[in-house]
Design a protein around this motif. Structure first.
Motif, PDB file in Angstrom:
ATOM      1  N   PRO A 226       0.828  -1.218   0.000  1.00  0.00           N
ATOM      2  CA  PRO A 226       0.000   0.000   0.000  1.00  0.00           C
ATOM      3  C   PRO A 226       0.853   1.255   0.000  1.00  0.00           C
ATOM      4  N   PRO A 227       0.267   2.378  -0.322  1.00  0.00           N
ATOM      5  CA  PRO A 227       1.005   3.641  -0.258  1.00  0.00           C
ATOM      6  C   PRO A 227       1.433   3.945   1.168  1.00  0.00           C
ATOM      7  N   PRO A 228       2.342   4.879   1.356  1.00  0.00           N
ATOM      8  CA  PRO A 228       2.740   5.279   2.709  1.00  0.00           C
ATOM      9  C   PRO A 228       1.534   5.771   3.509  1.00  0.00           C
ATOM     10  N   PRO A 229       1.503   5.529   4.804  1.00  0.00           N
ATOM     11  CA  PRO A 229       0.349   5.937   5.621  1.00  0.00           C
ATOM     12  C   PRO A 229       0.028   7.424   5.517  1.00  0.00           C
ATOM     13  N   GLU A 230       1.033   8.259   5.439  1.00  0.00           N
ATOM     14  CA  GLU A 230       0.762   9.695   5.350  1.00  0.00           C
ATOM     15  C   GLU A 230       0.019  10.039   4.070  1.00  0.00           C
ATOM     16  N   ASP A 231       0.392   9.390   2.948  1.00  0.00           N
ATOM     17  CA  ASP A 231      -0.306   9.639   1.681  1.00  0.00           C
ATOM     18  C   ASP A 231      -1.762   9.195   1.762  1.00  0.00           C
ATOM     19  N   ILE A 232      -2.002   8.046   2.402  1.00  0.00           N
ATOM     20  CA  ILE A 232      -3.380   7.568   2.529  1.00  0.00           C
ATOM     21  C   ILE A 232      -4.194   8.516   3.392  1.00  0.00           C
ATOM     22  N   LEU A 233      -3.618   8.948   4.501  1.00  0.00           N
ATOM     23  CA  LEU A 233      -4.342   9.866   5.384  1.00  0.00           C
ATOM     24  C   LEU A 233      -4.644  11.182   4.679  1.00  0.00           C
ATOM     25  N   ARG A 234      -3.676  11.718   3.946  1.00  0.00           N
ATOM     26  CA  ARG A 234      -3.899  12.979   3.227  1.00  0.00           C
ATOM     27  C   ARG A 234      -5.010  12.827   2.207  1.00  0.00           C
ATOM     28  N   SER A 235      -5.055  11.675   1.513  1.00  0.00           N
ATOM     29  CA  SER A 235      -6.092  11.461   0.503  1.00  0.00           C
ATOM     30  C   SER A 235      -7.480  11.429   1.115  1.00  0.00           C
ATOM     31  N   HIS A 236      -7.589  10.968   2.366  1.00  0.00           N
ATOM     32  CA  HIS A 236      -8.886  10.911   3.031  1.00  0.00           C
ATOM     33  C   HIS A 236      -9.272  12.235   3.680  1.00  0.00           C
ATOM     34  N   VAL A 237      -8.286  13.034   4.035  1.00  0.00           N
ATOM     35  CA  VAL A 237      -8.567  14.264   4.792  1.00  0.00           C
ATOM     36  C   VAL A 237      -8.784  15.461   3.882  1.00  0.00           C
ATOM     37  N   THR A 238      -7.918  15.669   2.913  1.00  0.00           N
ATOM     38  CA  THR A 238      -7.957  16.905   2.124  1.00  0.00           C
ATOM     39  C   THR A 238      -9.253  17.124   1.348  1.00  0.00           C
ATOM     40  N   PRO A 239      -9.996  16.085   0.894  1.00  0.00           N
ATOM     41  CA  PRO A 239     -11.278  16.395   0.238  1.00  0.00           C
ATOM     42  C   PRO A 239     -12.257  17.095   1.164  1.00  0.00           C
ATOM     43  N   HIS A 240     -12.076  16.978   2.457  1.00  0.00           N
ATOM     44  CA  HIS A 240     -12.988  17.594   3.418  1.00  0.00           C
ATOM     45  C   HIS A 240     -12.428  18.879   4.035  1.00  0.00           C
ATOM     46  N   THR A 241     -11.118  19.007   4.090  1.00  0.00           N
ATOM     47  CA  THR A 241     -10.519  20.179   4.747  1.00  0.00           C
ATOM     48  C   THR A 241      -9.845  21.122   3.773  1.00  0.00           C
ATOM     49  N   GLY A 242      -9.525  20.627   2.580  1.00  0.00           N
ATOM     50  CA  GLY A 242      -8.754  21.430   1.645  1.00  0.00           C
ATOM     51  C   GLY A 242      -7.271  21.194   1.850  1.00  0.00           C
ATOM     52  N   ASP A 244      -4.783  23.286   2.026  1.00  0.00           N
ATOM     53  CA  ASP A 244      -4.077  24.259   2.861  1.00  0.00           C
ATOM     54  C   ASP A 244      -4.056  23.858   4.335  1.00  0.00           C
ATOM     55  N   ALA A 245      -5.122  23.255   4.807  1.00  0.00           N
ATOM     56  CA  ALA A 245      -5.184  22.874   6.226  1.00  0.00           C
ATOM     57  C   ALA A 245      -4.366  21.629   6.537  1.00  0.00           C
ATOM     58  N   TRP A 246      -3.963  20.892   5.521  1.00  0.00           N
ATOM     59  CA  TRP A 246      -3.270  19.628   5.770  1.00  0.00           C
ATOM     60  C   TRP A 246      -1.939  19.818   6.494  1.00  0.00           C
ATOM     61  N   GLN A 247      -1.178  20.830   6.088  1.00  0.00           N
ATOM     62  CA  GLN A 247       0.135  21.021   6.704  1.00  0.00           C
ATOM     63  C   GLN A 247       0.023  21.234   8.210  1.00  0.00           C
ATOM     64  N   GLU A 248      -0.967  21.972   8.626  1.00  0.00           N
ATOM     65  CA  GLU A 248      -1.149  22.191  10.063  1.00  0.00           C
ATOM     66  C   GLU A 248      -1.639  20.931  10.763  1.00  0.00           C
ATOM     67  N   LEU A 249      -2.554  20.217  10.123  1.00  0.00           N
ATOM     68  CA  LEU A 249      -3.103  19.010  10.745  1.00  0.00           C
ATOM     69  C   LEU A 249      -2.062  17.906  10.861  1.00  0.00           C
ATOM     70  N   CYS A 250      -1.240  17.717   9.839  1.00  0.00           N
ATOM     71  CA  CYS A 250      -0.278  16.618   9.860  1.00  0.00           C
ATOM     72  C   CYS A 250       0.836  16.847  10.865  1.00  0.00           C
ATOM     73  N   ALA A 251       0.966  18.110  11.342  1.00  0.00           N
ATOM     74  CA  ALA A 251       1.997  18.408  12.342  1.00  0.00           C
ATOM     75  C   ALA A 251       1.519  18.182  13.765  1.00  0.00           C
ATOM     76  N   LEU A 252       0.241  17.889  13.963  1.00  0.00           N
ATOM     77  CA  LEU A 252      -0.272  17.649  15.308  1.00  0.00           C
ATOM     78  C   LEU A 252       0.384  16.416  15.920  1.00  0.00           C
TER      79      LEU A 252
END
Length: 714
Positions: A226-242, A244-252
């Motif tokens: 499978p793809p790297p976990p971060e890529d999978i998470l980004r693919s599921h999150v960004t359609p809902h948050t956009g 731009d918000a991903w960089q802040e969220l992934c740093a939590l």
């Protein structure tokens, strides 16, 4: 068992009708009761124990034959395995288009997907080999979508490949998940050719997913990663948050910790929903962080109980063994997992002899199913480090205690097998295995103290073997480090009780706990020493008195071992307390001097530099000379003690011989010896020792010559 174990009786003795057998029995008994040196045992505990002990280290198979025989066969060939398949209605169905499009919105490409797409485009059929819960189904649907397949059907796993051919209708896309194959019924190239021919006529495509252990005979396949976990998470999150918000969220912090544990795609998808809720203000950081723990517990439960995706008993045994031997050599884990599997199988079905699949899955596949990783590292052994050993560890360090607690508390039917297995581990000849038996028991104590004590710890402590006592002591030491309630109360009761094994267990545990509970451990030991009864307190005949003398001699060794551990681990505070009691407390003096001389025998480093001599060199160079004076006081007391003088001189002789090859040891002796010979008796003893070392050596000892000149004033 240490290298100082008593040797077995000779062949000549064995030939004697009575005496030889008696000597063998005496030798066996002596071997059984031979204790491991305290400092060496402590080193094994630290070197081979799990991470939570680090505070102590502050210092062959045949196949059936199938085929078509005789004559020439024209037209299609149907392959029938076993009896002729019955005509049944297939339970396959069309996959909703909306479901496929929803998956396409969150799917992320990866190299194995690209390879599979190329294979499907050229061959019309592709086999994805990968583990469950790795996104194989989603990848299969996306492959058909990229090939612009119109209708997609989910095929029912066939009883034979002939039935599979019948399922390939006019749909353009087909998915067959989890095709079961075996060594007697493998998927072979003729099967694949027949499928490809039918698909080409119908203009369709087929994606088959199989387990990595599937029997594929000369059939090309794609290993699904499978793809790297971060890529999978980004693919599921960004359609809902956009984006731009991903960089802040992934740093939590909860996100980084979650991704660091190499989660499966299903868990990532669920975590993405929690992360989107957090972004919208519908959840907080605490709930986001708690999801990781919940996901872990869910995974453990799925491994042990999921009927839809069952884990074999062999795999469950490996999981439990990995929980015990997390971050240990893989070969040891796999070896001992098979022993546990045998005991679990005897519990599950005692009438069926267990069969261990000797040459089954690869090492990498077993680790993948366990959500573990393999890595090369250095193994610590009694003979030095071994470089290039393959280790295995869970990707999430919380997995081991959770898994053991789940098995111990929620799967009590497994307890008898698990207890027997841990007892076998405690009797293993490898320090790593014995230590992990104790650490696993300590983890079980965090889940259920009373049962762990009754089934494991107390039987070890009540045994008549020193190694069993040591395992019990190591267990209670680690249980205290894990903050298991009531451990200190158990140690106090055992230390002041009348059972020899439990007293020894408690005394050793106090010695081990010194670096983290110094005052409590030392005070408990001194109280126990002062509370001893002496032979004159005993009434009875001469044999009773002799037995009690032997008991006290053993107890003296126990206390000396514990005080030795405290001295070497903590140094100054323990040295100071004991030095203050040398002149006035006769009982403490006896144990303290014996512990000190035992500590003086311990060496370290390539030069085998004595630890206490190196300690003195550091203390002598300090501004405050109190610590150095205390060390000198101990040496003078040992030299002046009638029972210990010869032992002390033997240790000094060994130090002088080390000084011949280690200049730093000689420098320390140059400072120490003049401080020791303040009386004529001590001067005579030490100078006679140096002359004997010098004259007995060929060539003579140069260090002894220089040291003699130093104390003689030449």
């Amino acid at each position: 068992m240490s290298q100082e174990d008593v040797a077995p009786a000779s062949a000549a003795d064995a030939a004697k009708p009575d005496g030889g057998q008696k000597k063998q029995d005496d030798s066996a008994e002596s071997q059984e009761r031979q204790r491991q040196k305290a400092w060496s045992a402590r080193s094994h505990l630290i070197d081979h124990g799990p991470a939570f002990v680090l505070p102590l280290a502050r210092t062959d198979a045949r196949r059936d034959l199938f085929g078509v025989t005789g004559g020439v066969v024209k037209g299609d060939v149907n392959y029938h395995f076993g009896s002729e398949p019955k005509q049944v209605e297939h339970l396959s169905g069309e996959i909703p288009r909306e479901q496929v499009e929803a998956l396409a919105d969150v799917f992320h490409d990866c190299p194995s997907f690209d390879e599979a797409l190329d294979r499907l485009r050229s061959d019309r059929v592709v086999i994805l080999s990968g583990g469950r819960d790795t996104g194989r189904r989603t990848a299969a649907l996306m492959l058909l979508l990229r090939m612009e397949a119109g209708r997609m059907r989910h095929l029912d796993p066939p009883a034979s490949l002939a039935v599979l051919l019948e399922q390939l209708d006019d749909a353009t896309g087909h998915v067959l998940l989890n095709l079961a194959t075996s060594r007697s019924h493998p998927l072979r190239e003729p099967h694949l050719l027949g499928l490809r021919e039918r698909l080409k006529r119908n203009g369709g495509y087929l994606v088959i997913t199989v387990e990595p252990s599937a029997a594929l005979e000369d059939v090309p396949f794609v290993r699904w990663e499978p793809p790297p976990p971060e890529d999978i998470l980004r693919s599921h999150v960004t359609p809902h948050t956009g984006p731009d918000a991903w960089q802040e969220l992934c740093a939590l912090t909860p996100v980084t910790k979650f991704l660091a544990r190499q989660q499966q795609p299903g868990a990532i998808e669920e975590f993405a929903r929690h992360l989107v809720s957090y972004h919208r203000g519908e959840s907080d950081a605490e709930k986001l962080a708690a999801f990781g723990e919940e996901a872990l517990t869910t995974q453990v439960g799925r491994w042990l109980t999921d009927e839809q995706r069952p884990t074999s008993l062999h795999d469950k045994a490996f999981l439990i063994a990995l929980a015990v031997f997390d971050k240990a050599p893989y070969a040891v884990t796999a070896e001992l997992a098979d022993l546990l599997y045998v005991q679990l199988q005897e519990t599950a079905n005692p009438r069926v002899a267990p069969e261990i699949p000797v040459f089954a899955d690869s090492r990498e596949e077993r680790l993948r199913r366990a959500q573990a990783r393999g890595y090369w590292d250095t193994e610590v052994t009694e003979w030095g480090p071994l470089v290039g050993q393959y280790f295995a560890a869970f990707r999430d360090e919380r997995m081991a205690p959770l898994l053991l607690a789940e098995v111990w508390n929620l799967r009590p039917s497994a307890r008898p097998a698990l207890v027997e297995w841990i007892r076998d581990l405690a009797e293993d000849g490898r320090p790593l295995v014995r230590t992990r038996a104790a650490s696993a028991t300590a983890l079980l104590a965090t889940a259920d103290l009373s049962s762990t004590m009754a089934l494991l710890v107390e039987p070890w402590a009540d045994d008549d073997d020193f190694n069993s006592w040591l395992t019990a002591a190591n267990t209670l030491t680690m249980a205290q480090l894990l903050e298991v309630p009531a451990v200190f109360r158990i140690l106090h009761d055992w230390c002041t009780g009348e059972y020899e094994g439990r007293r020894w267990t408690a005394v050793r545990a106090y010695g081990l706990l010194g670096p983290v509970h110094y005052e409590h451990a030392l005070n408990a030991l001194l109280d126990a020493i002062r509370g001893q009864r002496r032979p004159e307190d005993q009434e009875g005949d001469e044999d009773d008195a002799k037995a009690y003398e032997d008991y006290l001699e053993e107890e003296e060794q126990q206390f000396a071992d514990a005080l030795e551990l405290l001295l070497l681990a903590l140094r100054e505070p323990v040295l100071r307390v004991l030095a203050e009691r040398l002149p006035s407390d006769r009982r403490v003096r006896t144990y303290a001097l014996r512990a000190f001389l035992q500590a003086c025998r311990q060496t370290d480093g390539p030069e085998d530099r004595p630890l206490v001599l190196d300690w003195y060199a550091q203390a002598a160079a300090a501004v405050d000379g109190t610590e150095a004076r205390h060390l000198v006081t101990f040496w003078q007391a040992a030299l002046g003690d009638r029972e210990l003088t010869a032992q002390a001189l033997r240790i000094l002789r060994g130090w002088v011989l080390i000084a011949d090859r280690d200049p730093e040891s000689e420098a320390a002796l140059t400072s120490l010896l003049p401080a020791l010979v303040t009386t004529s008796a001590d001067h005579h003893r030490v100078s006679h020792l140096l002359r004997a070392v010098r004259d007995a050596r060929k060539p003579p000892s140069p260090a002894a010559e220089r040291l003699l000149a130093r104390i003689s004033g030449d």
